[in-house]
Scaffold this motif. Structure first.
Motif, PDB file in Angstrom:
ATOM      1  N   PHE A 251       0.843  -1.199   0.000  1.00 12.15           N
ATOM      2  CA  PHE A 251       0.000   0.000   0.000  1.00 12.15           C
ATOM      3  C   PHE A 251       0.874   1.244   0.000  1.00 12.15           C
ATOM      4  O   PHE A 251       1.773   1.380   0.835  1.00 12.15           O
ATOM      5  N   ILE A 252       0.659   2.124  -0.957  1.00 19.98           N
ATOM      6  CA  ILE A 252       1.390   3.392  -1.038  1.00 19.98           C
ATOM      7  C   ILE A 252       0.409   4.511  -0.731  1.00 19.98           C
ATOM      8  O   ILE A 252      -0.365   4.935  -1.593  1.00 19.98           O
ATOM      9  N   THR A 253       0.405   4.965   0.503  1.00 16.83           N
ATOM     10  CA  THR A 253      -0.548   5.985   0.930  1.00 16.83           C
ATOM     11  C   THR A 253      -0.201   7.353   0.362  1.00 16.83           C
ATOM     12  O   THR A 253      -1.086   8.155   0.066  1.00 16.83           O
ATOM     13  N   PHE A 254       1.101   7.595   0.205  1.00 17.66           N
ATOM     14  CA  PHE A 254       1.546   8.928  -0.195  1.00 17.66           C
ATOM     15  C   PHE A 254       2.469   8.885  -1.408  1.00 17.66           C
ATOM     16  O   PHE A 254       3.374   8.047  -1.486  1.00 17.66           O
ATOM     17  N   ASP A 255       2.243   9.789  -2.356  1.00 12.92           N
ATOM     18  CA  ASP A 255       3.247  10.125  -3.352  1.00 12.92           C
ATOM     19  C   ASP A 255       3.290  11.643  -3.451  1.00 12.92           C
ATOM     20  O   ASP A 255       2.594  12.343  -2.698  1.00 12.92           O
ATOM     21  N   ASP A 256       4.085  12.190  -4.325  1.00  8.42           N
ATOM     22  CA  ASP A 256       4.251  13.643  -4.352  1.00  8.42           C
ATOM     23  C   ASP A 256       2.969  14.386  -4.697  1.00  8.42           C
ATOM     24  O   ASP A 256       2.808  15.561  -4.366  1.00  8.42           O
ATOM     25  N   ARG A 257       2.002  13.696  -5.355  1.00  6.88           N
ATOM     26  CA  ARG A 257       0.781  14.378  -5.806  1.00  6.88           C
ATOM     27  C   ARG A 257      -0.460  14.009  -4.983  1.00  6.88           C
ATOM     28  O   ARG A 257      -1.579  14.374  -5.351  1.00  6.88           O
ATOM     29  N   THR A 258      -0.277  13.274  -3.894  1.00  7.21           N
ATOM     30  CA  THR A 258      -1.429  12.877  -3.079  1.00  7.21           C
ATOM     31  C   THR A 258      -2.203  14.098  -2.582  1.00  7.21           C
ATOM     32  O   THR A 258      -1.613  15.052  -2.071  1.00  7.21           O
TER      33      THR A 258
ATOM     34  N   GLY B 122       1.959   4.143   6.670  1.00  6.53           N
ATOM     35  CA  GLY B 122       2.850   5.290   6.466  1.00  6.53           C
ATOM     36  C   GLY B 122       3.854   5.072   5.357  1.00  6.53           C
ATOM     37  O   GLY B 122       5.038   5.406   5.506  1.00  6.53           O
ATOM     38  N   THR B 123       3.417   4.508   4.236  1.00  7.04           N
ATOM     39  CA  THR B 123       4.330   4.230   3.130  1.00  7.04           C
ATOM     40  C   THR B 123       4.308   5.363   2.115  1.00  7.04           C
ATOM     41  O   THR B 123       3.256   5.772   1.633  1.00  7.04           O
ATOM     42  N   LYS B 124       5.484   5.849   1.805  1.00 11.17           N
ATOM     43  CA  LYS B 124       5.653   6.936   0.841  1.00 11.17           C
ATOM     44  C   LYS B 124       6.356   6.385  -0.392  1.00 11.17           C
ATOM     45  O   LYS B 124       7.325   5.630  -0.283  1.00 11.17           O
TER      46      LYS B 124
ATOM     47  N   LEU C 182       2.549  17.028   7.042  1.00 10.22           N
ATOM     48  CA  LEU C 182       2.142  16.819   8.433  1.00 10.22           C
ATOM     49  C   LEU C 182       1.452  15.468   8.599  1.00 10.22           C
ATOM     50  O   LEU C 182       1.736  14.733   9.560  1.00 10.22           O
ATOM     51  N   LEU C 183       0.566  15.111   7.681  1.00 14.17           N
ATOM     52  CA  LEU C 183      -0.119  13.816   7.749  1.00 14.17           C
ATOM     53  C   LEU C 183       0.866  12.663   7.682  1.00 14.17           C
ATOM     54  O   LEU C 183       0.805  11.717   8.474  1.00 14.17           O
ATOM     55  N   TYR C 184       1.780  12.739   6.729  1.00 15.52           N
ATOM     56  CA  TYR C 184       2.767  11.668   6.571  1.00 15.52           C
ATOM     57  C   TYR C 184       3.643  11.539   7.822  1.00 15.52           C
ATOM     58  O   TYR C 184       3.852  10.431   8.334  1.00 15.52           O
TER      59      TYR C 184
ATOM     60  N   THR D  57       3.035  12.418  10.879  1.00 18.12           N
ATOM     61  CA  THR D  57       2.260  11.937  12.025  1.00 18.12           C
ATOM     62  C   THR D  57       2.048  10.431  11.961  1.00 18.12           C
ATOM     63  O   THR D  57       2.266   9.708  12.941  1.00 18.12           O
ATOM     64  N   ILE D  58       1.641   9.940  10.805  1.00 22.07           N
ATOM     65  CA  ILE D  58       1.389   8.504  10.641  1.00 22.07           C
ATOM     66  C   ILE D  58       2.690   7.717  10.741  1.00 22.07           C
ATOM     67  O   ILE D  58       2.746   6.665  11.380  1.00 22.07           O
ATOM     68  N   LYS D  59       3.750   8.246  10.137  1.00 23.99           N
ATOM     69  CA  LYS D  59       5.043   7.565  10.173  1.00 23.99           C
ATOM     70  C   LYS D  59       5.559   7.455  11.604  1.00 23.99           C
ATOM     71  O   LYS D  59       6.073   6.403  12.019  1.00 23.99           O
ATOM     72  N   LEU D  60       5.424   8.528  12.364  1.00 20.47           N
ATOM     73  CA  LEU D  60       5.878   8.520  13.761  1.00 20.47           C
ATOM     74  C   LEU D  60       5.105   7.489  14.563  1.00 20.47           C
ATOM     75  O   LEU D  60       5.690   6.728  15.349  1.00 20.47           O
ATOM     76  N   LYS D  61       3.800   7.433  14.364  1.00 27.33           N
ATOM     77  CA  LYS D  61       2.963   6.481  15.099  1.00 27.33           C
ATOM     78  C   LYS D  61       3.376   5.044  14.778  1.00 27.33           C
ATOM     79  O   LYS D  61       3.484   4.200  15.676  1.00 27.33           O
ATOM     80  N   GLU D  62       3.636   4.756  13.497  1.00 28.42           N
ATOM     81  CA  GLU D  62       4.028   3.398  13.111  1.00 28.42           C
ATOM     82  C   GLU D  62       5.415   3.057  13.633  1.00 28.42           C
ATOM     83  O   GLU D  62       5.674   1.924  14.032  1.00 28.42           O
ATOM     84  N   ASP D  63       6.336   4.023  13.609  1.00 29.42           N
ATOM     85  CA  ASP D  63       7.691   3.775  14.113  1.00 29.42           C
ATOM     86  C   ASP D  63       7.673   3.454  15.603  1.00 29.42           C
ATOM     87  O   ASP D  63       8.374   2.547  16.069  1.00 29.42           O
ATOM     88  N   VAL D  64       6.876   4.202  16.358  1.00 30.96           N
ATOM     89  CA  VAL D  64       6.761   3.954  17.803  1.00 30.96           C
ATOM     90  C   VAL D  64       6.191   2.566  18.056  1.00 30.96           C
ATOM     91  O   VAL D  64       6.662   1.817  18.912  1.00 30.96           O
TER      92      VAL D  64
END
Length: 441
Positions: free
Chosen positions: A339-346, A375-377, A414-416, A418-425
Motif C-alpha cells: 500500500f502506497i498511501t503517499f506520493d508527491d501528488r497525493t 505510512g508508506t511513501k 504533516l499527515l505523513y 504523524t502517521i510515520k511517527l505512530k508506526e515507528d513507535v
C-alpha cells in the motif's frame, strides 16, 4: 588467512534482518560450475565492524557485492569503502543488482573503491569477469559491465537476459542452514520479472531493458528444487520471492495450477507464500494453491483511490482490489497488502479515499490475517517512471543514493510525518517485547 578465488558478499543493511540471498546463490552456482572457488558471506544482519573482521579472514582476487535494496545502498557503499581504505582487501571489487544497473554512473563517480558495475543479470558476466581477473586478463573487454577509464564512464555491450531459466543451475545454499535456524523458511525464485507497468517499480524496466519482461521456470523444474530443499535440508516452509508468482492469466495460471498439483502429487507437506497482482486472485486457482500449502499472499493493492491507481499505471480498479481481498478473506489466507498511501501528488481527497478503503479491507480480511504499512511513501527508485517524472518536473533533489521530494500539498507533510511517527513507535514497541521474550528465555 584462507584463500578463495571469489568472495560474494551480502553486506550489512539498515534493516539488519537475516535472509538468504538467492542472487548470490545463483552466481556461486555458475562460478562453481566452471571450477572457480567461491565463498559466500551473508551479513545483512551484522554491524559493520563485525562484518569487516569477517572479510579480513579471507584473501581473494574478486569481490562481488550485491546491492539488492536502494534504501540500503549508502550503508553498502560505506562498508565497501572501509574494506579498501582500512586495507582489508586489494581485490577487484564489482557491484551488481537492479539499482546499480540503473545508477552505475552515480556509483562510479562517487565511489572510487568500486572497480566495475555489473549491468543486468550477472550469471554469465560474473563467470567471465572472474576468469579474466583471476587470470590477469583484460576484464574491460567483457560484456555487461561499466567502469571508469580516465575521467569517463565506459559501458560495454549489454548482455541479454538468459531466456531459458531452467538452464540455470539451482542456487547454492551455503547460508541456508543458518537462515533456517532463525526464520524457518527457505526462499525460492520460480520466475523473473513481471508483465505490469507500475510507475514506482524497477523490476519491469530492469528486465525489459535486457530482454523479455517476464520469464518463468517450468513447473517441473520448480518442483525439482522444492524436492531438493525438502529432502536435503528438511525445508517445510517456502517463500517464493518472485515479483509476480502467478504471471497472469493463461500460461501463468496454468503453471501455477501445475505447481500446486505437483506439490500434492509428490506429497510435499509444505507451506508457502507468494506475491501477486490483485487481478490474478482467482477463487478456483487459489483454492487449489491453498490445498497445496499456500498460507500467505503479498498482494500489490497499492491504493484505494482510483486516481492514484491510474497515476501508478496499475491497470486495475478499486473494485478489483476489494474483490481480491474478499477472496483472500474467504480463503482465510494471511494477507500482506502492498500500500502506497503517499506520493508527491497525493491530495486530501485521495488520502480520505485510502483511509476509507482500509476500513473496507478490515471488514473483508480478519484483522489477525491482514498486515500493511499505512505510512508508506512512494520511493522514486532508479530506472522507474516515477523517478523520471519527478526529475522532469524538478521536484526530485539529490542523487540516487540520497534523494528527497516534497508533496505538492504541504498538508500532506504533516499527515505523513504523524502517521510515520505512530508506526515507528509501534514498531519499536513490538521489537522491545520480542527482546524481552528472548531475554526471559
Amino acid at each position: 588467512m584462507a584463500y578463495h578465488d571469489v568472495l560474494l558478499i551480502n553486506p550489512p543493511s539498515r534493516q539488519r534482518e537475516l535472509y538468504e540471498h538467492l542472487g548470490l546463490g545463483y552466481l556461486a552456482a555458475c562460478l562453481r560450475q566452471q571450477g572457480i572457488d567461491v565463498k559466500i558471506l551473508n551479513m545483512p544482519h551484522w554491524m559493520a565492524p563485525r562484518a569487516l573482521q569477517e572479510v579480513k579472514k579471507y584473501s581473494c582476487k574478486l569481490i562481488g557485492v550485491s546491492i539488492p535494496f536502494q534504501r540500503s545502498a549508502v550503508q553498502a557503499f560505506n562498508f565497501i569503502s572501509r574494506l579498501k581504505k582500512e586495507g582489508f582487501v586489494t581485490a577487484h571489487v564489482a557491484v551488481g543488482g537492479i539499482y546499480p544497473s540503473f545508477a552505475y554512473e552515480d556509483i562510479l563517480k562517487q565511489f572510487s573503491v568500486v572497480d566495475s558495475v555489473v549491468i543486468g543479470e550477472g550469471e554469465k558476466t560474473i563467470v567471465e569477469l572472474a576468469e579474466a581477473v583471476i587470470g590477469d586478463g583484460n576484464w574491460r573487454k567483457i560484456s555487461g559491465i561499466a567502469f571508469r577509464e580516465n575521467d569517463d564512464i565506459v559501458t560495454t555491450e549489454l548482455r541479454p537476459s538468459i531466456e531459458d531459466l531452467d538452464a540455470i543451475p539451482f542456487p547454492e545454499r551455503d547460508t541456508l542452514p543458518e537462515v533456517l535456524g532463525k526464520l524457518e523458511h527457505a526462499p525460492v525464485l520460480s520466475s523473473r520479472g513481471c508483465y505490469g507497468r507500475c510507475t514506482f517499480c524497477s523490476v519491469v524496466p530492469f528486465f525489459k531493458k535486457f530482454g523479455t519482461p517476464l520469464r518463468m521456470r517450468s513447473s517441473v523444474n520448480v518442483i525439482e528444487e522444492l524436492e531438493f530443499l525438502y529432502n536435503r535440508y528438511g525445508v517445510r516452509n517456502v517463500d517464493f520471492n518472485d515479483a509476480n508468482f502467478i504471471g497472469g492469466k493463461g500460461r501463468g495460471f496454468r503453471r501455477a495450477q501445475e505447481i500446486a498439483e505437483l506439490i500434492l502429487k509428490k506429497n510435499l507437506n509444505i507451506k508457502f507464500g507468494i506475491q501477486c497482482r490483485p487481478n490474478e486472485i482467482d477463487m478456483e486457482l487459489f483454492t487449489t494453491l491453498k490445498k497445496a500449502g499456500l498460507s500467505k499472499v503479498f498482494v500489490g493493492i497499492e491504493s484505494g483511490s482510483q486516481a492514484m491507481l491510474d497515476r501508478f499505471h496499475k491497470d486495475i480498479a478499486v473494485e478489483d482490489n476489494l474483490k481480491a481481498l474478499q477472496t483472500l478473506g474467504k480463503l482465510d489466507l494471511i494477507t500482506y497488502m502492498g500500500f502506497i498511501t503517499f506520493d508527491d501528488r497525493t491530495t486530501i481527497q485521495e488520502f480520505k479515499e485510502n483511509m476509507a478503503f482500509i476500513e473496507q479491507a478490515k471488514k473483508l480480511v480478519p484483522q489477525n490475517r491482514l498486515f500493511y504499512d499505512l505510512g508508506t511513501k512512494l520511493l522514486p527508485l532508479a530506472g522507474t517512471d516515477a523517478e523520471k517524472n519527478m526529475k522532469e518536473k524538478g521536484t526530485l533533489s539529490g542523487n540516487s543514493l540520497r534523494f528527497k521530494y516534497k508533496f505538492n500539498d504541504p498538508k500532506m507533510d504533516l499527515l505523513y510525518s504523524t502517521i510515520k511517527l505512530k508506526e515507528d513507535v509501534s514498531r519499536i514497541g513490538r521489537k522491545l517485547k520480542e527482546t524481552d521474550k528472548e531475554w526471559i528465555k
